[in-house]
Design a protein around this motif. Structure first.
Motif, short mmCIF file in Angstrom:
data_model
loop_
_atom_site.label_atom_id
_atom_site.label_comp_id
_atom_site.label_asym_id
_atom_site.label_seq_id
_atom_site.Cartn_x
_atom_site.Cartn_y
_atom_site.Cartn_z
N ASP A 17 -14.20 -0.01 -0.50
CA ASP A 17 -13.76 -1.08 0.39
C ASP A 17 -13.28 -2.27 -0.42
O ASP A 17 -13.94 -2.68 -1.39
CB ASP A 17 -14.91 -1.50 1.31
CG ASP A 17 -15.07 -0.56 2.48
OD1 ASP A 17 -14.19 -0.57 3.35
OD2 ASP A 17 -16.07 0.19 2.51
N GLU A 40 3.00 4.83 7.33
CA GLU A 40 1.88 4.18 7.99
C GLU A 40 1.71 4.75 9.38
O GLU A 40 2.70 4.91 10.11
CB GLU A 40 2.10 2.66 8.09
CG GLU A 40 2.04 1.95 6.76
CD GLU A 40 2.21 0.45 6.91
OE1 GLU A 40 2.00 -0.26 5.92
OE2 GLU A 40 2.55 -0.01 8.03
N GLY A 70 -6.27 0.08 6.87
CA GLY A 70 -6.23 -1.37 7.01
C GLY A 70 -6.92 -1.79 8.29
O GLY A 70 -6.49 -1.43 9.38
N TYR A 97 -9.19 -3.45 3.34
CA TYR A 97 -8.75 -2.07 3.21
C TYR A 97 -9.91 -1.18 2.77
O TYR A 97 -10.79 -1.61 2.02
CB TYR A 97 -7.66 -1.92 2.13
CG TYR A 97 -6.31 -2.44 2.50
CD1 TYR A 97 -5.48 -1.76 3.40
CD2 TYR A 97 -5.82 -3.63 1.93
CE1 TYR A 97 -4.22 -2.24 3.71
CE2 TYR A 97 -4.56 -4.11 2.25
CZ TYR A 97 -3.78 -3.41 3.14
OH TYR A 97 -2.52 -3.88 3.45
N THR A 98 -9.86 0.07 3.21
CA THR A 98 -10.65 1.13 2.59
C THR A 98 -9.66 2.05 1.91
O THR A 98 -8.76 2.59 2.56
CB THR A 98 -11.46 1.93 3.62
OG1 THR A 98 -12.44 1.07 4.22
CG2 THR A 98 -12.19 3.10 2.95
N VAL A 99 -9.79 2.20 0.59
CA VAL A 99 -8.96 3.15 -0.13
C VAL A 99 -9.73 4.45 -0.21
O VAL A 99 -10.93 4.46 -0.47
CB VAL A 99 -8.59 2.63 -1.54
CG1 VAL A 99 -9.82 2.26 -2.34
CG2 VAL A 99 -7.76 3.68 -2.30
N PHE A 113 -4.87 4.45 2.44
CA PHE A 113 -5.50 3.17 2.75
C PHE A 113 -5.68 3.02 4.25
O PHE A 113 -4.76 3.29 5.02
CB PHE A 113 -4.64 2.00 2.25
CG PHE A 113 -4.53 1.91 0.76
CD1 PHE A 113 -5.41 1.12 0.04
CD2 PHE A 113 -3.56 2.61 0.09
CE1 PHE A 113 -5.32 1.03 -1.34
CE2 PHE A 113 -3.45 2.53 -1.29
CZ PHE A 113 -4.33 1.74 -2.01
N MET A 154 0.82 -1.21 0.00
CA MET A 154 0.00 0.00 0.00
C MET A 154 0.86 1.26 0.00
O MET A 154 0.52 2.27 -0.62
CB MET A 154 -0.93 -0.01 1.22
CG MET A 154 -1.93 -1.15 1.23
SD MET A 154 -2.98 -1.29 -0.24
CE MET A 154 -2.32 -2.75 -1.02
N THR A 208 -6.34 -8.98 3.59
CA THR A 208 -6.51 -7.75 4.36
C THR A 208 -7.71 -6.98 3.85
O THR A 208 -7.92 -6.87 2.64
CB THR A 208 -5.26 -6.84 4.27
OG1 THR A 208 -4.12 -7.57 4.68
CG2 THR A 208 -5.41 -5.62 5.16
N ASP A 259 -3.38 3.50 9.04
CA ASP A 259 -3.61 4.49 7.99
C ASP A 259 -2.33 4.68 7.19
O ASP A 259 -1.34 5.22 7.69
CB ASP A 259 -4.04 5.82 8.63
CG ASP A 259 -4.56 6.82 7.61
OD1 ASP A 259 -4.47 6.54 6.40
OD2 ASP A 259 -5.04 7.89 8.02
#
Length: 213
Positions: A76, A109, A14, A29-31, A12, A1, A27, A103
């Motif tokens: 998502d 991250e 996670g 994820y929301t991008v 992203f 990511m 995993t 995040d």
């Protein structure tokens, strides 16, 4: 990511990772980003990444009552990937627990983790992770769960990177002065975004700071 965030202006979140014995991982994820076109560009880079095996889009609205996500556009995803490239196991194997979604944004991250260890032990464990994974880890704060919050402090840690950037810039440049020292349009131009996008981020930031979200 992180590779994707260096190429496309997306981030992203996670939420959960499951790594099998084989090293293959799944995993959620929301991008997020400012525009749907940017999200689509980010998804293209994710799908073509050598560490990614498959990407599945999740049905919109599958989960109700979740916390607001940063960005004006989100998707998502359930991503199957090489778990050996993740640092997650280095934390969880040492007793750290996710306290919030990880995040990933702008080559970095941001982690919130929980532990019942002492401060000294936590710092020692983080040193172990640094050495084991050749990781650069910067500790923003170590806070006791029983700490009483300062009533005069602003909860900026709850903002996304973009929300924090815009909110702090607006405060610094006199947007909240009366009369205003600078307009939303001028700040938006400085940030190379539209005025509507500026207002969207600022309103989300204000809602979180004022605990309205």
């Amino acid at each position: 990511m992180l590779d994707v965030t260096t190429q496309v202006d997306v981030g992203f979140l996670g939420y959960a990772i499951y790594t099998r014995e084989s090293g293959r991982a799944s995993t959620h994820y929301t991008v997020y980003g400012d525009e749907q076109d940017t999200i689509a560009e980010g998804l293209s880079v994710v799908r073509n990444h050598p560490a990614v095996y498959s990407v599945s889009g999740m049905t919109h609205g599958y989960r109700h009552g979740r916390a607001p996500t940063p960005g004006n556009a989100t998707r998502d995803l359930l991503v199957e990937h090489d778990g050996k490239t993740q640092i997650s196991d280095a934390f969880t194997s040492r007793g750290f627990v996710y306290g919030a979604p990880v995040d990933a944004f702008g080559k970095t991250e941001h982690w919130t983790v929980l532990s019942n260890a002492t401060r000294e032990t936590i710092r020692s464990l983080l040193d172990e992770i640094r050495d084991e994974r050749d990781a650069e880890i910067v500790v923003k704060s170590i806070t006791s769960a029983s700490r009483t919050e300062d009533s005069n402090s602003l909860p900026l840690d709850g903002l996304s990177h973009r929300q924090r950037e815009i909110f702090q810039l607006a405060r610094k440049r006199g947007y909240y002065q009366h009369p205003k020292a600078i307009t939303a349009g001028e700040l938006a131009t400085e940030l190379s975004i539209t005025t509507s996008t500026f207002h969207e981020h600022l309103h989300k930031a204000e809602a979180r700071v004022l605990d309205l979200s």
